[in-house]
Scaffold this active site. Structure first.
Site, PDB file in Angstrom:
ATOM      1  CB  SER A 379      39.724  48.165  34.840  1.00  0.00           C
ATOM      2  OG  SER A 379      38.756  48.405  36.023  1.00  0.00           O
ATOM      3  NE  ARG A 380      46.388  50.060  39.440  1.00  0.00           N
ATOM      4  CZ  ARG A 380      46.708  51.520  38.780  1.00  0.00           C
ATOM      5  NH1 ARG A 380      45.603  52.529  39.228  1.00  0.00           N
ATOM      6  NH2 ARG A 380      47.658  52.042  38.009  1.00  0.00           N
ATOM      7  CB  VAL A 381      37.318  47.707  39.795  1.00  0.00           C
ATOM      8  CG1 VAL A 381      36.072  47.008  40.100  1.00  0.00           C
ATOM      9  CG2 VAL A 381      37.536  48.829  40.566  1.00  0.00           C
TER      10      VAL A 381
END
Length: 525
Positions: A379-381
């Site tokens: 997850s790039r968050v």
């Protein structure tokens, strides 16, 4: 019979007075060919791309979408049956870009990509329409993703957290549980006020009916809209369905509970949009593009298939406080062939989204469900989409699992392992067991935090592997009865306080002693 001149003049005068000159000006063209759901028309010189046009007249008329604008003709997608349309028929411009009806009236209903109900529950009266294509909000109108969109799945909420406004891809082969992850997430939004939109693209009608039944069974249809373009529907419906989903979702994001536009004082809504799946939309787009004779590119897809998906997924965002702080979270699904994530459409969507949940066949078949491959899922968050309590307990879990996988592969070749390696293998096996979860059983975040805290702090290290999940289930039931304030505290404060840690340790130790004594006694084994 005598006719008097004044009578004739009176009749003529009354008719002239009653004459209302109305000129109907319409730009019309002529159909020059029709077939395979595509019509070609000549004469529509000022037609816009994406404009609705009317083919034929009267009862035989059917609507179409201006798709291909060429020098001397227009390629039109027929929205419906093309049986009534024939060469030489008239085509009329409507002057309107294609829009779909939107509004709260759609919640709990099943509709087709044109917004027409297909669930047999009567017509839907909508006051508002939204264009199916809309330019995504700009940077100034956005805010960084910071609120969690809880899926209710331990493996995802702890390792690959999703935030409101994020675009997280669910990718894997067929029959690996991709839809199950999406349905669990929808069920988990029951008490959160999030509106869910499930877009079924190219699935069997029986599959869509099963999804509706499942959502009704778990009381999740009351906050869900289903848009269905099944395998038996024409290709244009499969192509339009995701954009209809985004248009319906945008209505809730840009409007408050009162139906008025969102602003700093009128909070916008939160929406979860599942596109299941975009591989079939890409195939439908390829079919339409080839029929209107657009040049084929890689794998015969048209050159703008990347743009098709990027402009759809770019509409997912978290709005700024000035814009009402609403959000649209997108969960696109992509089906791979034999785990090949390097194929054309999978790599396109991976590069557009903010992370992916990769589901693997081998894990699924070995009983690890949800079958999330923690190694290549991301997850790039990240931590921004987690509550502090989850962040504090799940920090080491990814590293532990990575080390376990490496050691598990290495330990297959040798039997003489030192104590530390055995302990790591032991911990890894139990972590994998803890992350398993039954279908349609999303777990509240406070219980997830307790489960992961228990696993990472060694409370299950000496519990026999077959009993780990039973231990977890019974411990959570024990806490609900004996220490409900601990669970409530984590839920309300979103942190694991020092008092909560002490209470968890005391309760977990007391319960474990009781549990182990039951296992070792002849009747409890």
């Amino acid at each position: 019979m005598e006719i008097r001149a004044e009578e004739i003049s009176r009749i003529i005068r009354s008719q002239i007075e009653g004459f209302d000159a109305q000129v109907d000006v319409a730009e019309v063209g002529t159909i020059i060919s029709v077939g395979d759901g595509i019509a070609r028309a000549y004469g529509l010189e000022k037609v816009m791309a994406g404009e609705l046009v009317q083919l034929g007249e009267g009862d035989r008329s059917v609507m179409g979408l201006a798709f291909n604008l060429e020098e001397d003709n227009v390629g039109i997608i027929i929205l419906g049956s093309s049986d009534s349309v024939k060469e030489g028929d008239q085509v009329k411009r409507t002057g309107k870009i294609m829009s779909v009806p939107v509004g709260r009236q759609f919640i709990g209903r099943v509709v087709n990509p044109l917004g027409l109900p297909i669930d047999g529950k009567g017509p839907i009266k909508a006051d508002t329409t939204n264009p199916i294509e809309r330019i995504a909000p700009g940077i100034v109108d956005r805010k960084s993703v910071h609120e969690p969109m809880q899926t209710g799945l331990k493996a995802i909420d702890s390792l690959i957290p999703i935030g409101r406004g994020q675009r997280e891809l669910i990718i894997g082969d067929r029959q690996t549980g991709k839809t199950a992850v999406a349905i669990d997430t929808i069920i988990n939004q029951r008490e959160t006020g999030v509106i869910c939109i499930y877009v079924a693209i190219g699935q069997k009608r029986s599959t869509v009916a099963q999804v509706v039944k499942t959502l009704e069974q778990y009381d999740a249809m009351k906050h869900t809209i289903i848009i269905s373009a099944t395998a038996s529907d024409p290709a244009p419906f499969l192509f339009l369905a995701p954009m209809t989903g985004a248009a319906m979702g945008e209505y809730f994001m840009w409007h408050g509970q009162d139906g008025k536009p969102s602003s700093k004082t009128n909070a916008g809504g939160h929406v979860l949009c599942v596109y299941d799946d975009l591989s079939k939309q890409a195939a439908a787009y390829r079919e339409i593009s080839l029929l209107v004779r657009r040049p084929p590119g890689r794998e015969a897809y048209p050159g703008d298939v990347f743009y098709l998906h990027s402009r759809l997924l770019e509409r997912a965002c978290k709005l700024s406080d000035e814009r009402g702080a609403g959000s649209l979270t997108a969960l696109p699904v992509i089906e791979t062939q034999a785990g090949d994530v390097a194929a054309y459409i999978p790599t396109n969507v991976i590069s557009i989204t903010d992370g992916q949940i990769f589901l693997e066949n081998d894990l699924f078949n070995s009983g690890i469900r949800p079958a999330v491959n923690v190694g290549i899922s991301v997850s790039r968050v990240g931590g921004s989409a987690q509550i502090k309590a989850m962040k504090s307990v799940a920090g080491s879990i990814k590293l532990d699992l990575a080390q376990y996988r490496e050691l598990a592969a290495f330990s297959q070749f040798g039997s003489d392992l030192d104590k530390a390696t055995l302990a790591q293998l032991n911990r890894g096996q139990r972590l994998v067991e803890i992350l398993k979860q039954g279908q349609y059983q999303p777990m509240p975040v406070e219980k997830q935090v307790v489960s992961i805290w228990m696993a990472t702090n060694g409370y299950v290290d000496d519990i026999p592997l077959p009993h780990v999940r039973r231990f977890e289930k019974e411990l959570l039931e024990y806490l609900e009865v004996n220490a409900p304030e601990v669970l409530r505290g984590i839920r309300d404060s979103k942190v694991v306080s020092d008092e909560a840690k002490v209470a968890l340790k005391d309760n977990a130790t007391a319960f474990k002693e009781d549990f182990m004594s039951q296992l070792t006694s002849p009747t409890g084994a």
